[in-house]
Design an enzyme around this catalytic site. Structure first.
Site, PDB file in Angstrom:
ATOM      1  CG  HIS A 109      -2.020  -1.029   1.158  1.00  0.00           C
ATOM      2  ND1 HIS A 109      -3.190  -0.843   0.458  1.00  0.00           N
ATOM      3  CD2 HIS A 109      -2.088  -2.269   1.701  1.00  0.00           C
ATOM      4  CE1 HIS A 109      -3.950  -1.928   0.589  1.00  0.00           C
ATOM      5  NE2 HIS A 109      -3.299  -2.815   1.331  1.00  0.00           N
ATOM      6  CG  ASP A 146      -3.396  -4.212   5.013  1.00  0.00           C
ATOM      7  OD1 ASP A 146      -2.510  -3.354   5.212  1.00  0.00           O
ATOM      8  OD2 ASP A 146      -4.433  -3.980   4.384  1.00  0.00           O
ATOM      9  CD  GLU A 147      -5.821  -5.823   1.180  1.00  0.00           C
ATOM     10  OE1 GLU A 147      -6.920  -6.301   0.875  1.00  0.00           O
ATOM     11  OE2 GLU A 147      -5.558  -4.597   1.062  1.00  0.00           O
ATOM     12  CB  VAL A 148       2.514  -7.658   2.006  1.00  0.00           C
ATOM     13  CG1 VAL A 148       3.893  -7.449   1.391  1.00  0.00           C
ATOM     14  CG2 VAL A 148       2.252  -6.599   3.076  1.00  0.00           C
ATOM     15  CD  GLU A 163      -3.761  -9.117   6.115  1.00  0.00           C
ATOM     16  OE1 GLU A 163      -4.291  -8.747   5.062  1.00  0.00           O
ATOM     17  OE2 GLU A 163      -3.851  -8.472   7.188  1.00  0.00           O
TER      18      GLU A 163
END
Length: 528
Positions: A268, A321-323, A372
């Protein structure tokens, strides 16, 4: 104490006691207090309604209490034209003001500050004053908010009244962390709108503004240590100076609200590289941040150093998150760097998060990370880490079993940008679900509703947040045995609060539609 003498000396006058869901008629307080006792008399608000602090250790040198009282007067008087002819009114039932006694001299706002208060309104006195007792000024501010909800405009007398007195309220929050996330990366929010959101949070006794300031789409915040970072803003007018950010923090703190800043790393973060392309793995593969470049961590250190001068809350949010780590392995020099250190994509992700945590700790912060990080390497996280649950149920149980703290925001219930959800679903989302061990329950520090900004801009932020955020506010404030087992039992009370928000200039959406939809047709605010 004087308070106890007053408090217990008139208890015989109280003829009703609130218990469970048998909420007193016409006392529509939101969120529900810990206890309410009430009678059947009425008092009238004086034209010269004033604040007294005699007997209080708190001297209000910074005017936090005085300003809170001024806001109280504004919200209770602004919706009607009040007639102050008291010629035929018994002077003993005219409420001359409110007497606030605060036991702590300290007005430093921080996580865990005592927010409890007691409020008492007597039907007779000479002179007659309402009373608030609180450990801190922030508990007193909550008392003022509750008092504001007791005040009503009487259409017959054209006066402000408090009915069903004597009223005695004892109140405290269930959780110390009661949050709302706003996202100024996906859409810029003007300072005035952020302040409106903060004001509305105070009405509902939410106490943490989680400011998701930057993300891959834009970097609107000025960072003096690295002044090119805000080249990643959408435009020059859509930026926050250091002074503007500090102003938001001060504005919030004076209302009892902490500001939690988020710096979401290593994913992000594409917008960071607009000002500093060296942060990108490559020109064509722009996130996550380049793990192999020492400059990446030097910059994170500089950002957090600048953060520490603005954002004084105990915690900082480091995302995580969301890596998608594929850019690291697809970039030859980073792949070589990883191989030399024996890292694969999973362990490199762990390396980055833990290194960022150490930097934050060096600046005096405790770290919040999205779940996560716990799901992938929970045992490696710093033991002061707070894990922020968002993907779904069951995670909070595992986090507290591991001895870490947790914030609950599961997306199926508490993501306000999910417009198919209704207030009933929000209300029934229980942060302590399936957590029965008292020690583990204490590790759940609270919860947060999230208004992610992909489809939220200044034109619709308020109706996206309200009234659904109010449902979460009661879940987080009110003692569990006082919460309704069926949300339909509190429909009229939350409808009243939604209308109160509208009267105070907050664009809260109707209750009988999901998300932020418009009214289905003509009708009363109280039934829509």
């Amino acid at each position: 104490m004087i308070w106890q003498t007053i408090f217990f000396g008139i208890m015989f006058q109280l003829i009703f006691v609130f218990g469970g869901n048998n909420y007193p008629k016409n006392i529509n307080i939101w969120p529900m207090p810990e206890s309410v006792e009430y009678g059947n008399k009425t008092v009238v608000i004086s034209k010269d309604f004033n604040l007294k602090i005699g007997g209080s250790k708190y001297k209000d040198k910074s005017s936090i209490l005085k300003d809170g009282f001024t806001r109280l007067l504004d919200v209770i008087t602004s919706n009607n034209v009040i007639e102050y002819n008291f010629g035929k009114v018994d002077q003993s039932v005219i409420l001359q003001g409110i007497h606030v006694v605060i036991f702590s001299e300290d007005d430093k706002l921080q996580y865990g500050v005592d927010e409890s208060y007691k409020l008492y309104v007597n039907p007779k006195g000479n002179p007659n004053y309402a009373h608030i007792e609180a450990a801190t000024v922030y508990g007193a501010l909550h008392g003022l908010q509750t008092f504001s909800q007791l005040c009503h405009f009487n259409l017959n007398s054209r006066k402000l009244i408090v009915s069903q007195t004597p009223i005695s309220i004892t109140d405290r929050p269930r959780f110390s962390y009661r949050g709302l996330l706003i996202d100024t990366s996906r859409h810029y929010q003007p300072l005035r709108m952020i302040k409106k959101v903060i004001d509305s949070m105070a009405y509902a006794k939410l106490n943490v503004l989680h400011w998701h300031i930057v993300d891959e789409q834009s970097f609107p915040l000025e960072i003096p240590s690295f002044p090119k970072l805000w080249n990643g803003a959408y435009s020059r007018p859509e930026r926050y100076t250091v002074a503007a950010a500090a102003d938001i923090v001060s504005y919030a703190e004076r209302r009892g609200i902490n500001v939690l800043a988020e710096l979401d790393v290593p994913g992000h973060a594409r917008s960071w590289g607009i000002g500093y392309p060296a942060l990108w793995p490559s020109k064509n593969c722009q996130e996550p941040l380049d793990i192999s470049n020492n400059f990446t961590f030097k910059l994170i250190n500089g950002v957090l150093s600048d953060f520490s001068k603005i954002f004084k809350y105990r915690f900082v949010h480091l995302g995580g998150d969301e890596v998608d780590t594929s850019c690291w392995t697809l970039t030859p020099r980073i792949r070589k760097w990883m191989k030399q250190r024996g890292l694969n994509e999973s362990t490199a992700y762990e390396y980055f998060v833990l290194k960022a945590q150490k930097i934050a700790l060096s600046h005096g912060y405790e770290v919040i990370n999205w779940e996560e990080t716990f799901n992938n390497f929970g045992s490696k996280l710093d033991r002061k880490t707070v894990v922020h649950n968002w993907l779904g149920g069951g995670v909070a149980e595992k986090v507290v079993e591991a001895g870490l703290r947790c914030i609950v925001s599961n997306q199926d219930k508490w993501y306000l940008d999910h417009l198919n959800s209704d207030w009933q679903q929000v209300y029934m989302n229980e942060p302590l679900a399936n957590i029965t061990n008292p020690k583990q329950q204490k590790l759940v520090i609270g919860g947060e509703v999230c208004a992610w900004g992909e489809k939220i801009d200044p034109s619709d932020i308020e109706q996206t947040i309200w009234p659904r955020a109010a449902a979460a506010a009661e879940r987080l404030w009110t003692r569990s045995d006082k919460l309704a087992k069926d949300p339909n039992d509190v429909t009229s009370r939350i409808a009243n609060f939604r209308c109160l928000l509208n009267q105070r200039g907050v664009a809260a959406a109707p209750l009988d539609v999901p998300g932020r939809a418009a009214p289905l047709g003509p009708g009363s605010c109280y039934v829509q």
